[in-house]
Design an enzyme around this catalytic site. Structure first.
Site, PDB file in Angstrom:
ATOM      1  N   SER A 159       1.105  -1.340  -0.098  1.00 42.28           N
ATOM      2  CA  SER A 159      -0.006  -0.010   0.016  1.00 42.28           C
ATOM      3  C   SER A 159       0.695   1.430  -0.081  1.00 42.28           C
ATOM      4  O   SER A 159       1.706   1.322  -0.911  1.00 42.28           O
ATOM      5  CB  SER A 159      -0.994  -0.049   0.831  1.00 42.28           C
ATOM      6  OG  SER A 159      -2.132   0.832   1.269  1.00 42.28           O
ATOM      7  N   ASP A 326      -8.941  -5.184  -6.362  1.00 37.56           N
ATOM      8  CA  ASP A 326      -8.633  -4.076  -5.565  1.00 37.56           C
ATOM      9  C   ASP A 326      -9.031  -2.736  -6.280  1.00 37.56           C
ATOM     10  O   ASP A 326      -8.517  -2.543  -7.374  1.00 37.56           O
ATOM     11  CB  ASP A 326      -6.939  -4.122  -5.348  1.00 37.56           C
ATOM     12  CG  ASP A 326      -6.486  -2.967  -4.561  1.00 37.56           C
ATOM     13  OD1 ASP A 326      -7.170  -2.059  -4.342  1.00 37.56           O
ATOM     14  OD2 ASP A 326      -5.204  -3.011  -4.183  1.00 37.56           O
ATOM     15  N   HIS A 359      -7.940  -4.697  -1.671  1.00 29.92           N
ATOM     16  CA  HIS A 359      -6.870  -4.102  -0.934  1.00 29.92           C
ATOM     17  C   HIS A 359      -6.018  -4.618   0.095  1.00 29.92           C
ATOM     18  O   HIS A 359      -4.806  -4.702   0.165  1.00 29.92           O
ATOM     19  CB  HIS A 359      -6.921  -2.347  -1.031  1.00 29.92           C
ATOM     20  CG  HIS A 359      -5.760  -1.925  -0.778  1.00 29.92           C
ATOM     21  ND1 HIS A 359      -4.735  -1.739  -1.588  1.00 29.92           N
ATOM     22  CD2 HIS A 359      -5.271  -1.202   0.156  1.00 29.92           C
ATOM     23  CE1 HIS A 359      -3.573  -0.937  -1.012  1.00 29.92           C
ATOM     24  NE2 HIS A 359      -4.066  -0.498   0.126  1.00 29.92           N
TER      25      HIS A 359
END
Length: 380
Positions: A159, A326, A359
């Site tokens: 991330s 995602d 995600h």
């Protein structure tokens, strides 16, 4: 930078007993201007540094986690990436010295808006200078230098951490053997920027924000709750929401007709996540890191060209991992990173996982991510 190392202060010892501090010996000049005069970087570590000092895996975190990625004898509490770090695990501490860095700007010990301004005796708040993704990378590198480490076997990050990995390799070419970027990005999409903009607005719109000058332990709790709810909705996929909750209602629907308290399990789940986040994270830190993610563009390191920026990298190999579901850091963004790296002649391994968790899959789908990361690092 001076060779300085300090353990966690007594006031934090019970909460984070494995946390260490690198007191950097010179002011840290920031990417977008400004200076941190007395920079501090918090970190945790596992495994042993070898004699050659070349077996380090440097781990950068996402926006909200601390450096406590795994348990240790000093702190047996499971970390946010517990199944991934340890002897015989994908990031094998019998081979690697693992250092997880607390991001500059976050509230878990590194210099940030919650740090005390010596001139006022109060937290800096929004008087703290603007933080860039590049500053997080630089602070991590300087923390390693206090340990006498000048080269890493691999730099890893999910991330926000995936963005930091790319910045690190652009800023410090020749200091990294391998890179692992997980659900990261070379720059934010308009969708992600729009979402984070709304999240920041909910925080700043809370009257308790007080223009960023709130007392420690107080602040815009309601705004932070709502911002986290928005984020949580995008961290998982619609498919998982459907499979996990469907239209299940809470066991005892609360309230009378016309009462808008949660009626569905998914609402209760979001509220639980939001409350927990508001209990542990600082609002100004959230604003700073959120904006840093929006501002980051790797092309800035290549005269507005991503290709030129990636051409600066001097890594041997790269592992690029993404998830098809995602919506925040899309699989196309992961493919873009892999393609640019391949174009520079780097040996690239790319995986597009069909994980349902969106995600957040790197935190949950340990089988897929663990196998890929472990196999990659085993060849280091």
């Amino acid at each position: 930078m001076a060779m300085a190392l300090a353990r966690t202060p007594p006031t934090a010892a019970q909460e984070m007993p494995a946390r260490r501090f690198a007191q950097l010996g010179a002011p840290l000049r920031l990417y977008r201007g400004g200076v941190i005069e007395r920079p501090v970087v918090a970190y945790e570590c596992w495994g042993q540094l070898n004699e050659a000092r070349d077996n380090t895996v440097l781990l950068f975190t996402g926006l909200s986690p601390s450096a406590h990625a795994a348990s240790s004898p000093e702190d047996p509490k499971p970390g946010w990436w517990e199944p991934m770090i340890g002897e015989g695990r994908p990031i094998d501490t019998s081979r690697f010295f693992v250092v997880a860095v607390n991001s500059l700007g976050s509230p878990y010990g590194s210099s940030s808006p919650v740090s005390i301004n010596p001139d006022t005796g109060r937290p800096y708040g929004i008087g703290f200078p603007e933080i860039a993704v590049e500053d997080i990378a630089t602070a991590g590198r300087e923390a390693l230098r206090t340990l006498g480490i000048r080269r890493v076997a691999a730099v890893v990050g999910p991330s926000l951490g995936g963005m930091v990995v790319l910045a690190y390799c652009a800023l410090f070419p020749g200091e990294v053997d391998d890179l692992v970027t997980i659900s990261g990005a070379a720059r934010a999409t308009p969708f992600a920027i729009a979402l984070r903009s709304l999240q920041r607005e909910t925080v700043r719109g809370d009257p308790a924000w007080h223009g960023g000058s709130y007392s420690p332990g107080r602040g815009p709790r309601q705004g932070l709750r709502l911002a986290r709810k928005l984020g949580t909705i995008t961290y998982r996929s619609p498919q998982e929401w459907q499979q996990r909750f469907g239209r299940k209602r809470v066991a005892e629907p609360s309230g009378l007709p016309g009462d808008f308290r949660p009626q569905f399990e998914v609402e209760s789940y979001l509220e639980h996540q939001a409350q927990r986040f508001a209990d542990t994270f600082d609002a100004n830190c959230y604003l700073y890191l959120s904006r840093a993610m929006d501002q980051f563009d790797l092309a800035d390191h290549g005269a507005n060209s991503l290709a030129a920026a990636f051409a600066k990298f001097r890594v041997k190999r790269a592992l690029v991992l993404g998830v098809e579901t995602d919506m925040l850091f899309t699989i196309d963004q992961q493919r873009e990173i892999a393609e640019h790296l391949r174009a520079t002649g780097v040996e690239v391994e790319f995986h597009a996982f069909p994980s349902l968790q969106g995600h957040d899959a790197f935190l949950v789908d340990h089988e897929r991510f663990g196998h890929a990361i472990g196999a990659f690092l085993e060849r280091s």
